[in-house]
Design an enzyme around this catalytic site. Structure first.
Site, PDB file in Angstrom:
ATOM      1  N   ASP A 277       0.868  -1.221  -0.195  1.00 55.60           N
ATOM      2  CA  ASP A 277       0.052   0.019  -0.054  1.00 55.60           C
ATOM      3  C   ASP A 277       1.094   1.262  -0.061  1.00 55.60           C
ATOM      4  O   ASP A 277       2.272   1.171   0.107  1.00 55.60           O
ATOM      5  CB  ASP A 277      -0.813   0.123   1.238  1.00 55.60           C
TER       6      ASP A 277
HETATM    7  C1  GLC Z   1      -4.056   4.165  -0.106  1.00 59.08           C
HETATM    8  C2  GLC Z   1      -4.989   3.195   0.108  1.00 59.08           C
HETATM    9  C3  GLC Z   1      -5.234   2.108  -1.003  1.00 59.08           C
HETATM   10  C4  GLC Z   1      -5.226   2.850  -2.279  1.00 59.08           C
HETATM   11  C5  GLC Z   1      -3.496   3.348  -2.483  1.00 59.08           C
HETATM   12  C6  GLC Z   1      -3.475   3.994  -3.827  1.00 59.08           C
HETATM   13  O1  GLC Z   1      -3.426   4.924   0.720  1.00 59.08           O
HETATM   14  O2  GLC Z   1      -4.836   2.533   1.458  1.00 59.08           O
HETATM   15  O3  GLC Z   1      -6.501   1.642  -0.804  1.00 59.08           O
HETATM   16  O4  GLC Z   1      -5.322   1.881  -3.126  1.00 59.08           O
HETATM   17  O5  GLC Z   1      -3.437   4.265  -1.576  1.00 59.08           O
HETATM   18  O6  GLC Z   1      -4.335   5.111  -3.920  1.00 59.08           O
END
Ligand code: GLC
Length: 742
Positions: A277
């Site tokens: 993430d």
């Molecule tokens: C975030 C989220 C995730 C997302 C990613 C990209 O912080 O937790 O769900 O897909 O960033 O945007």
């Protein structure tokens, strides 16, 4: 549950599989260590979806072979430029994977996923995901970070809007459907994109519902509550999985070998790509499990996580780690192989420009059938929480007062995570009702944030007093749920309760329409407002879909995918709870009220609030009524190899066509571990004309009866089981028993 993971290559037409594998191996042997590490580096382009971390110039990085994928590219021309740099101008020529969070629609925004789950109709989610894929795949997006398969029992956590609620089975069915919708059968088709099951795993158990907070989870809870929806995703052939931000056994999910390598890849057989993430590799340092980025990079690659989203830890540290002999190059190869296989499965090597098609894009974005689908899904997502004296649907010809800033807020209708959704595409409730109701007056009543001025209040009271009925739009703004949007108080924000009190006081009947991304604690409203319609954040077709329900053109059939608490102090409150050693229900007390009699002491209950929630999981009313007239099991005993048929006859006992969601729950009466009072195992939407009956047949197998036993295996234990059938988790109309014999 038995893992039945589908391999990503199963989705590549058989004649192309060997070609993809050969291409990947050739590339692996040709790329330098630096280029391989570059593949594992994912950078951010246009807008941040987390705290700012990366400072690499994206175009330079692509050209130099330092970037393998990019997220948050919102513009087709820019996407094409990036791809051209990678394919035609970088030394290695490997195409990029371009990702965007397409969560509930790309440009045609559908209801938030929690709302779609309220349809209890996974086909709705499959349709919306397919529409989203069709639009995204023409706009430069190849990879979405969806679905969220997170189960959560805590409505304070804003991310409950992104997933399917509190039940592992319902969440699994919806996650599967979304993956089918995004990925289809062929990832090289021009209407499919790669899906990503997230956030692996246990993120929904953040303590006190506070975003990014500590998770402390037993293995039993992990396996019974949080893991099943991910198993469903693997069964559906999801191509990528995202690490959670959370800890499991005090080790971050991204560097947790037990989760990523032993469980996901080993036990569950996942062969696809694991992406971090946002900065979750870098956050190992904040968690205090790595001293620096080098240590973090080592731990994550060893754990089996492949792609680094924006932390830069792989980009800056992996080459050195390999050169110093700390990390084996084969670990880098393993990760790159998975990424290249995904790129091959998407057909990027044959045609890296397939996703950039202006003509297709203009034809598909907001196409009529996409808007029609958005309207249908939004209709089916609404839940009629209560409807005293059949206040809804509204009578024809009456004077209607519409109140509430949200009734006219295009932006809020999109909900959080609305990709490239544009408020200009939204039809608000005010716009639609102005068209469709002859005698409509509108008074704002409150701002969108819920604040009420004296003038707004007076004007709203005046409008409602002289109307026959009031429709009052209340709730949250779209940014009050989603990522980093935890709330400790779950009442209506601002002065909206006071507004409702004043409007109810006028004596004109009030129907409230709720916009929100989570269950709310609305006990006052439930007691005093005669009708409440839960609309969630419905998307671009908000107005038409809600008007269809308010005006009786669509009979609501949504059911809650998550429990509504009476008050925040009850949280976590959920339907599939365990019994306690001192169950208050056995003392015959009315658990919908606080206790009156102190002699009821020494049972598991609150002194000041009821034990029962405000609205239970599965709850939802209709403009008609349904009666369960017969529930039969085809056997009193079954063996592990046998199936049990459950026949349920349901009748539309009212005078309107409607849809009942038949819900089948199971309880294992005695287990080697304590078992929940009920667990959802099947459901089905049944459309019935007034007076019509139908028999729905369900088939249960021992897989539906199994759990993580005291022997640490997933198995069904012989003994007595209850089959509970009914309208909601708190409205079970029949309980039949059978025995599983060993
Ligand atoms: C975030 C989220 C995730 C997302 C990613 C990209 O912080 O937790 O769900 O897909 O960033 O945007």
């Amino acid at each position: 549950m038995e893992a039945q993971t589908r391999s990503l290559l199963d989705q590549v037409p058989p004649e192309r599989r060997a070609e993809v594998e050969t291409r990947v191996e050739t590339l692996l042997s040709e790329l330098t260590l630096e280029q391989k590490v570059g593949q594992l580096n994912q950078l951010n382009a246009d807008f941040a979806t987390g705290t700012a971390v990366d400072d690499m110039d994206v175009e330079r990085g692509i050209l130099d072979g330092d970037i393998g994928s990019v997220l948050n590219v919102a513009d087709l021309e820019e996407a094409r430029r990036f791809q051209k740099l990678a394919v035609e101008e970088s030394d290695h020529g490997v195409p990029l994977a371009l990702a965007l969070d397409v969560i509930h629609g790309h440009r045609t925004i559908f209801p938030i996923p929690l709302g779609e789950a309220a349809s209890w109709n996974p086909e709705m989610a499959e349709r919306s995901a397919h529409v989203a894929a069709t639009e995204a795949a023409a706009s430069g997006v190849q990879w979405t970070f969806a679905p969220s398969a997170d189960v959560s029992r805590d409505p304070r956590w804003g991310r409950v809007m992104e997933a399917a609620g509190e039940d592992p089975y319902l969440a699994g069915e919806f996650s599967k459907a979304r993956i089918r919708g995004f990925q289809g059968d062929d990832l090289t088709a021009d209407d499919t994109i790669l899906a990503c099951a997230k956030h692996f795993v246990g993120y929904g158990a953040v303590e006190a519902g506070r975003e990014y907070n500590t998770v402390d989870l037993s293995e039993t809870a992990l396996r019974e509550i949080h893991l099943p929806p991910f198993e469903a995703c693997l069964e559906a052939g999801v191509g990528s999985v995202m690490n959670g931000f959370n800890l499991y056994e005090r080790i971050p999910a991204s560097s947790n070998e037990t989760l990523v390598t032993d469980l996901l890849r080993g036990e569950l057989g996942f062969e696809g790509l694991v992406v971090s993430d946002w900065d979750s590799f870098g956050e190992l340092v904040e968690h205090g499990v790595a001293g620096d980025l080098r240590d973090a990079a080592r731990a994550c690659i060893e754990a089996g996580s492949d792609v680094d989203m924006v932390s830069g830890s792989y980009a800056t540290e992996l080459v050195g780690l390999v050169e110093d002999g700390v990390v084996e190059e084969s670990l880098v190869d393993r990760a790159v192989r998975r990424l290249l296989t995904v790129k091959g499965a998407m057909g990027l090597f044959e045609d890296p420009y397939r996703y950039f098609d202006e003509e297709r894009r203009s034809r598909r974005i907001l196409a009529d059938d996409h808007r029609e689908a958005a309207r249908e899904v939004a209709r089916e997502s609404q839940v009629l929480l209560k409807n005293d004296d059949d206040l809804l649907p509204l009578d024809d010809g009456g004077d209607v007062a519409l109140v509430g800033g949200l009734a006219d807020s295009a932006t809020d209708m999109l909900g959080a995570w609305h990709a490239v959704g544009d408020p200009a595409d939204v039809t608000t409730l005010r716009t639609t009702l102005t068209d469709r109701v002859e005698n409509l007056t509108y008074a704002e009543g409150c701002d969108r944030d819920g604040s009420v001025s004296d003038e707004q209040l007076e004007a709203a009271v005046r409008a409602v007093t002289s109307a026959d009925v009031a429709v009052v739009a209340v709730g949250e703004r779209y940014g009050q749920s989603g990522e980093a949007a935890s709330r400790a108080h779950l009442d209506l924000p601002g002065d909206q309760r006071a507004l409702l009190e004043a409007l109810v006081e006028t004596g004109t009947p009030v129907a409230a329409v709720l916009f929100n991304g989570r269950p709310l604690a609305i006990d006052w409203e439930a007691e005093h407002v005669p009708a409440i319609l839960e609309a969630w954040f419905p998307g671009v077709e908000a107005g038409p879909a809600i008007a269809d329900v308010l005006l009786g053109e669509h009979n609501p059939s949504g059911r809650l995918p998550m429990t509504f608490p009476v008050t925040e102090g009850q949280i976590p409150v959920y339907y599939n709870r365990l019994r306690t050693g001192r169950p208050a229900e056995d003392a015959g007390a009315d658990l919908t009220k606080p206790p009156e009699n102190p002699s009821e002491k020494y049972t598991s209950r609150y002194l000041d609030v009821p034990n029962e929630p405000l609205y239970a999981f599965g709850h939802g009313e209709s403009y008609t009524t349904f009666a369960y007239t017969d529930v039969t099991l085809d056997a009193a005993t079954i063996t592990a190899e046998e199936r049990l048929a459950v026949d349920v006859t349901v009748e539309n006992a009212g005078d309107r066509t409607g849809t009942e969601v038949v819900q089948v729950y199971v309880r294992d009466v005695v287990g080697s571990r304590a078992r929940p009072v009920r667990e959802l195992v099947r459901f089905e939407n049944v459309d019935l004309d007034a007076g019509e009956s139908a028999t729905v047949s369900f088939e249960l197998t021992t897989a539906d009866l199994g759990f993580w036993t005291a022997d640490e295996e997933y198995a069904a234990e012989p003994g007595e089981f209850e089959v509970q059938v009914g309208h909601a988790a708190d409205d079970i109309t029949a309980v039949e028993t059978f025995e599983l014999v060993g």
